[in-house]
Design a protein around this motif. Structure first.
Motif, PDB file in Angstrom:
ATOM      1  N   ARG A 169      11.616  18.941   3.619  1.00 18.10           N
ATOM      2  CA  ARG A 169      11.731  18.975   2.167  1.00 18.10           C
ATOM      3  C   ARG A 169      12.695  20.088   1.758  1.00 18.10           C
ATOM      4  O   ARG A 169      13.535  19.926   0.890  1.00 18.10           O
ATOM      5  N   TYR A 170      12.541  21.227   2.438  1.00 12.29           N
ATOM      6  CA  TYR A 170      13.360  22.391   2.126  1.00 12.29           C
ATOM      7  C   TYR A 170      14.836  22.125   2.395  1.00 12.29           C
ATOM      8  O   TYR A 170      15.683  22.334   1.532  1.00 12.29           O
ATOM      9  N   PHE A 171      15.162  21.631   3.590  1.00 10.71           N
ATOM     10  CA  PHE A 171      16.577  21.438   3.942  1.00 10.71           C
ATOM     11  C   PHE A 171      17.204  20.245   3.220  1.00 10.71           C
ATOM     12  O   PHE A 171      18.386  20.282   2.892  1.00 10.71           O
ATOM     13  N   PHE A 172      16.417  19.210   2.985  1.00 12.78           N
ATOM     14  CA  PHE A 172      16.953  18.077   2.219  1.00 12.78           C
ATOM     15  C   PHE A 172      17.504  18.619   0.902  1.00 12.78           C
ATOM     16  O   PHE A 172      18.624  18.321   0.497  1.00 12.78           O
ATOM     17  N   ASN A 173      16.683  19.425   0.246  1.00 16.56           N
ATOM     18  CA  ASN A 173      17.081  19.909  -1.079  1.00 16.56           C
ATOM     19  C   ASN A 173      18.196  20.947  -0.995  1.00 16.56           C
ATOM     20  O   ASN A 173      19.148  20.922  -1.771  1.00 16.56           O
ATOM     21  N   ARG A 174      18.090  21.853  -0.021  1.00 13.51           N
ATOM     22  CA  ARG A 174      19.090  22.920   0.069  1.00 13.51           C
ATOM     23  C   ARG A 174      20.477  22.374   0.407  1.00 13.51           C
ATOM     24  O   ARG A 174      21.465  22.713  -0.247  1.00 13.51           O
ATOM     25  N   VAL A 175      20.529  21.485   1.396  1.00 13.22           N
ATOM     26  CA  VAL A 175      21.825  20.911   1.781  1.00 13.22           C
ATOM     27  C   VAL A 175      22.402  20.112   0.611  1.00 13.22           C
ATOM     28  O   VAL A 175      23.600  20.167   0.327  1.00 13.22           O
ATOM     29  N   ALA A 176      21.539  19.381  -0.092  1.00  9.02           N
ATOM     30  CA  ALA A 176      22.015  18.581  -1.227  1.00  9.02           C
ATOM     31  C   ALA A 176      22.548  19.477  -2.333  1.00  9.02           C
ATOM     32  O   ALA A 176      23.633  19.234  -2.885  1.00  9.02           O
ATOM     33  N   ALA A 177      21.806  20.521  -2.661  1.00  6.64           N
ATOM     34  CA  ALA A 177      22.217  21.413  -3.756  1.00  6.64           C
ATOM     35  C   ALA A 177      23.518  22.135  -3.394  1.00  6.64           C
ATOM     36  O   ALA A 177      24.453  22.188  -4.200  1.00  6.64           O
ATOM     37  N   GLU A 178      23.592  22.658  -2.174  1.00 11.30           N
ATOM     38  CA  GLU A 178      24.790  23.386  -1.749  1.00 11.30           C
ATOM     39  C   GLU A 178      26.003  22.463  -1.645  1.00 11.30           C
ATOM     40  O   GLU A 178      27.129  22.874  -1.917  1.00 11.30           O
ATOM     41  N   GLY A 179      25.759  21.217  -1.255  1.00 11.44           N
ATOM     42  CA  GLY A 179      26.877  20.287  -1.060  1.00 11.44           C
ATOM     43  C   GLY A 179      27.218  19.493  -2.301  1.00 11.44           C
ATOM     44  O   GLY A 179      27.989  18.539  -2.218  1.00 11.44           O
ATOM     45  N   LYS A 180      26.601  19.860  -3.433  1.00 13.71           N
ATOM     46  CA  LYS A 180      26.861  19.165  -4.702  1.00 13.71           C
ATOM     47  C   LYS A 180      26.584  17.656  -4.625  1.00 13.71           C
ATOM     48  O   LYS A 180      27.326  16.849  -5.186  1.00 13.71           O
ATOM     49  N   PHE A 181      25.524  17.311  -3.876  1.00 15.71           N
ATOM     50  CA  PHE A 181      25.091  15.918  -3.898  1.00 15.71           C
ATOM     51  C   PHE A 181      24.245  15.714  -5.156  1.00 15.71           C
ATOM     52  O   PHE A 181      23.573  16.646  -5.602  1.00 15.71           O
ATOM     53  N   THR A 182      24.280  14.511  -5.725  1.00 13.07           N
ATOM     54  CA  THR A 182      23.498  14.261  -6.939  1.00 13.07           C
ATOM     55  C   THR A 182      22.117  13.710  -6.604  1.00 13.07           C
ATOM     56  O   THR A 182      21.228  13.700  -7.456  1.00 13.07           O
ATOM     57  N   VAL A 183      21.954  13.253  -5.338  1.00 11.60           N
ATOM     58  CA  VAL A 183      20.681  12.617  -4.998  1.00 11.60           C
ATOM     59  C   VAL A 183      20.453  12.649  -3.481  1.00 11.60           C
ATOM     60  O   VAL A 183      21.413  12.598  -2.705  1.00 11.60           O
ATOM     61  N   VAL A 184      19.178  12.743  -3.093  1.00  7.59           N
ATOM     62  CA  VAL A 184      18.771  12.697  -1.692  1.00  7.59           C
ATOM     63  C   VAL A 184      18.059  11.360  -1.463  1.00  7.59           C
ATOM     64  O   VAL A 184      17.164  11.007  -2.241  1.00  7.59           O
ATOM     65  N   ALA A 185      18.470  10.619  -0.430  1.00  7.47           N
ATOM     66  CA  ALA A 185      17.821   9.326  -0.152  1.00  7.47           C
ATOM     67  C   ALA A 185      17.144   9.360   1.212  1.00  7.47           C
ATOM     68  O   ALA A 185      17.732   9.823   2.189  1.00  7.47           O
ATOM     69  N   THR A 186      15.906   8.888   1.261  1.00  5.88           N
ATOM     70  CA  THR A 186      15.184   8.806   2.539  1.00  5.88           C
ATOM     71  C   THR A 186      14.820   7.349   2.837  1.00  5.88           C
ATOM     72  O   THR A 186      14.767   6.511   1.933  1.00  5.88           O
ATOM     73  N   GLY A 187      14.536   7.071   4.104  1.00  5.73           N
ATOM     74  CA  GLY A 187      14.373   5.692   4.567  1.00  5.73           C
ATOM     75  C   GLY A 187      12.961   5.137   4.491  1.00  5.73           C
ATOM     76  O   GLY A 187      12.674   4.147   5.157  1.00  5.73           O
ATOM     77  N   HIS A 188      12.075   5.713   3.686  1.00  4.63           N
ATOM     78  CA  HIS A 188      10.706   5.187   3.601  1.00  4.63           C
ATOM     79  C   HIS A 188      10.714   3.726   3.155  1.00  4.63           C
ATOM     80  O   HIS A 188      11.320   3.397   2.143  1.00  4.63           O
ATOM     81  N   ASN A 189       9.999   2.905   3.912  1.00  2.00           N
ATOM     82  CA  ASN A 189       9.946   1.482   3.564  1.00  2.00           C
ATOM     83  C   ASN A 189       8.585   1.121   2.947  1.00  2.00           C
ATOM     84  O   ASN A 189       7.735   1.991   2.750  1.00  2.00           O
ATOM     85  N   LEU A 190       8.433  -0.165   2.691  1.00  4.15           N
ATOM     86  CA  LEU A 190       7.207  -0.648   2.036  1.00  4.15           C
ATOM     87  C   LEU A 190       5.957  -0.337   2.863  1.00  4.15           C
ATOM     88  O   LEU A 190       4.906   0.000   2.306  1.00  4.15           O
ATOM     89  N   ASP A 191       6.071  -0.434   4.179  1.00  2.00           N
ATOM     90  CA  ASP A 191       4.919  -0.145   5.042  1.00  2.00           C
ATOM     91  C   ASP A 191       4.527   1.332   4.926  1.00  2.00           C
ATOM     92  O   ASP A 191       3.341   1.668   4.872  1.00  2.00           O
ATOM     93  N   ASP A 192       5.536   2.221   4.893  1.00  2.00           N
ATOM     94  CA  ASP A 192       5.258   3.653   4.752  1.00  2.00           C
ATOM     95  C   ASP A 192       4.577   3.936   3.417  1.00  2.00           C
ATOM     96  O   ASP A 192       3.583   4.664   3.346  1.00  2.00           O
ATOM     97  N   GLU A 193       5.152   3.373   2.367  1.00  2.00           N
ATOM     98  CA  GLU A 193       4.652   3.678   1.022  1.00  2.00           C
ATOM     99  C   GLU A 193       3.258   3.115   0.789  1.00  2.00           C
ATOM    100  O   GLU A 193       2.427   3.761   0.148  1.00  2.00           O
ATOM    101  N   THR A 194       2.998   1.911   1.302  1.00  2.00           N
ATOM    102  CA  THR A 194       1.661   1.335   1.092  1.00  2.00           C
ATOM    103  C   THR A 194       0.614   2.035   1.958  1.00  2.00           C
ATOM    104  O   THR A 194      -0.538   2.164   1.547  1.00  2.00           O
ATOM    105  N   ALA A 195       1.019   2.491   3.146  1.00  2.00           N
ATOM    106  CA  ALA A 195       0.067   3.233   3.992  1.00  2.00           C
ATOM    107  C   ALA A 195      -0.329   4.526   3.274  1.00  2.00           C
ATOM    108  O   ALA A 195      -1.506   4.895   3.226  1.00  2.00           O
ATOM    109  N   ARG A 196       0.660   5.188   2.696  1.00  2.00           N
ATOM    110  CA  ARG A 196       0.389   6.424   1.963  1.00  2.00           C
ATOM    111  C   ARG A 196      -0.485   6.134   0.738  1.00  2.00           C
ATOM    112  O   ARG A 196      -1.436   6.873   0.445  1.00  2.00           O
ATOM    113  N   LEU A 197      -0.178   5.042   0.055  1.00  2.00           N
ATOM    114  CA  LEU A 197      -0.954   4.668  -1.126  1.00  2.00           C
ATOM    115  C   LEU A 197      -2.406   4.381  -0.757  1.00  2.00           C
ATOM    116  O   LEU A 197      -3.337   4.844  -1.433  1.00  2.00           O
TER     117      LEU A 197
END
Lengths: 332, 332
Positions: free
Chosen positions: A138-166
């Motif tokens: 979480r820390y590096f996703f945000n830090r690298v994005a902020a330092e590199g002037k990215f507007t958004v961070v995208a991760t590969g969570h799919n429907l199976d991941d999200e429903t398992a978490r839900l």
């Protein structure tokens, strides 16, 4: 069986949850449409975005990168080398090979160099590996994005991941977690970059089929640290239900995301003004750092936090202390 | 292993969800306490109640009857002979034998005599057997209770049943069903008798252990009509989770029943005045009869309904018509 779309070629991918079966070419069309529909429905991305794609070497994140490149988004890959013997080397290899095939060089963060390789950090901090890994990523996703002037961070969570978490959140009625769970976490003041999960509408099987048919080479082994992860228990339970009742997962997740779902509101602050989910979500995410009140910047690294020192810097300090203690003990 | 309660006798029942193991005598104490706690917490029964216990011949309902008799409640058993070849005879036998052992004679309703044996009724009405069975049972539970001046109807649904139903309702976000699901359905005007599920806190395994140790002889076979019931799929999924994470089921159900849970309110009518669950529940149950507006009495049988003819009488009429059609066809 013939492809349900072109009705000419032989079907190669059978999708009972969509009452469909596709030939490879039509499956690509279907899969990309599912992802772009997911992006559009939840307003995850705009064409002008600079997207930092977090790639682990597994199928989901590499497929995500592939689809976003093909869809014309400006992307860069971020690979975090977790410092897990063997596994990390093998996954980095896959990331570098895939990136090279698209003429890209990923950004690489080495946790060993940063002083927090996961296995050692978990031992030193006496925490679960998956928990440490979450904090660090979480820390590096945000830090690298902020330092590199990215507007958004995208991760590969799919429907199976999200429903398992839900399912896990519902079984324990974790109301704060439920309010926070969403394919979109908007950015916030203090350098918090927007986070999105563009694969939320596609299943693990669909993602694997896309990766296979596209010839993307990915690590198939699970992370050796996650063997006991409870999320795998929920995933397996949902798989058995999905097998018997195809389509259950997407109905489950879409119904959860429905703005009229009262669980999208945080328990304490639920008011009519409360946006259904996303806005409350990021506030909760930051609050998960461990503090309350007004956001400020970490005295060590400048990251957004609610405590004096952010959770990453606190972890790093615990590892440093444990190391120097060990060094002292050994030298005695 | 020794009993965790008396610490003298050998443990006979291992209960990981309670971090406990009991000898038979202490398990009886534990089990009865779980049931009475469930009754007390949700205010299901008062000592003055005349309880109509719906017994199927399976372990849950016979154990329920047993516990309620031992707890000193005034009870009578109601057995509905579903008219399923073989299965119905075997279950009736168990009910009669158990009742006799407690000096009781159950009230028996024969669906064949009433003109709606389940297999034929389902065929004639072109409905799922489980759906027809639900309509018919609901009807007779209430009618026998109202006619016999019982103050409450008790059924043997246990924690496994209730959590399976809850999971199914959540996977499909059936908000009306969620608002209706509760161990207590209060009575209402128009002859609707209160309905309770006193076993909501005990699991299937615990109920089976109680039945076995008490020497209660019950039918072990599942109803032959329910083989494909989706509830079994949910039950199995939850069993696998419970095996890996003991205690999940009770946390899941208790968290759902918590009055602060926003799902306890009906979607359309959710207002601060809305009672959390139980009251809304019965209204919805009656509404499930198929109509809306003000409650009235069925023109055929006088039962509470929202339509001119209640769903049971409509079913009976469909069966009657299908029969006379068949008779005509045969005689031609």
């Amino acid at each position: 069986m013939k492809c349900k779309r072109c009705r000419r070629a032989d079907a190669a991918v059978d999708l009972p949850s969509h009452h469909a079966a596709f030939c490879p070419a039509c499956f690509f069309v279907f899969f990309r449409r599912q992802v772009t529909e997911g992006i559009r429905k939840q307003r995850l991305l705009v064409p002008e975005d600079r997207v930092l794609v977090c790639v682990s070497g597994g199928k989901d994140s590499l497929v995500l990168w592939d689809v976003l490149i093909d869809a014309g988004y400006e992307t860069e890959g971020l690979y975090i080398d977790l410092g897990i013997e063997g596994y990390s080397d093998r996954s980095k290899e896959k990331v570098l090979a895939y990136a090279a095939s698209r003429g890209k060089t990923p950004i690489v963060v080495e946790l060993a160099t940063e002083g927090v390789p996961i296995p050692e950090a978990a031992r030193c901090a006496r925490m679960q590996e998956c928990s440490v890994c979450g904090t660090v990523k979480r820390y590096f996703f945000n830090r690298v994005a902020a330092e590199g002037k990215f507007t958004v961070v995208a991760t590969g969570h799919n429907l199976d991941d999200e429903t398992a978490r839900l399912l896990g959140n519902l079984l324990h009625w974790q109301r704060d977690h439920l309010a926070r769970q969403h394919p979109l976490l908007p950015g916030a003041d203090g350098g918090l970059v927007r986070k999105v999960k563009p694969l939320w509408r596609v299943s693990e099987v669909e993602t694997a089929a896309y990766g296979f048919l596209k010839g993307i080479d990915y690590v198939t082994e699970e992370c050796p640290m996650s063997e006991d992860a409870t999320s795998l228990v929920y995933k397996e339970a949902l798989s058995r239900i999905e097998d018997r009742m195809p389509g259950t997962r997407i109905v489950f997740y879409q119904g959860f995301l429905d703005p009229s779902n009262p669980l999208r509101k945080r328990p304490e602050t639920a008011t009519p003004e409360d946006a259904p989910g996303a806005d409350a979500a990021h506030r909760t995410e930051v609050a998960a750092e461990g503090g309350e009140g007004t956001a400020r910047t970490c005295v060590e690294c400048g990251a957004a936090t609610f405590t004096e020192t952010c959770s990453f810097c606190r972890l790093k300090e615990r590892v440093r202390k444990a190391r120097s203690l060990r060094a002292t003990t050994v030298s005695r």
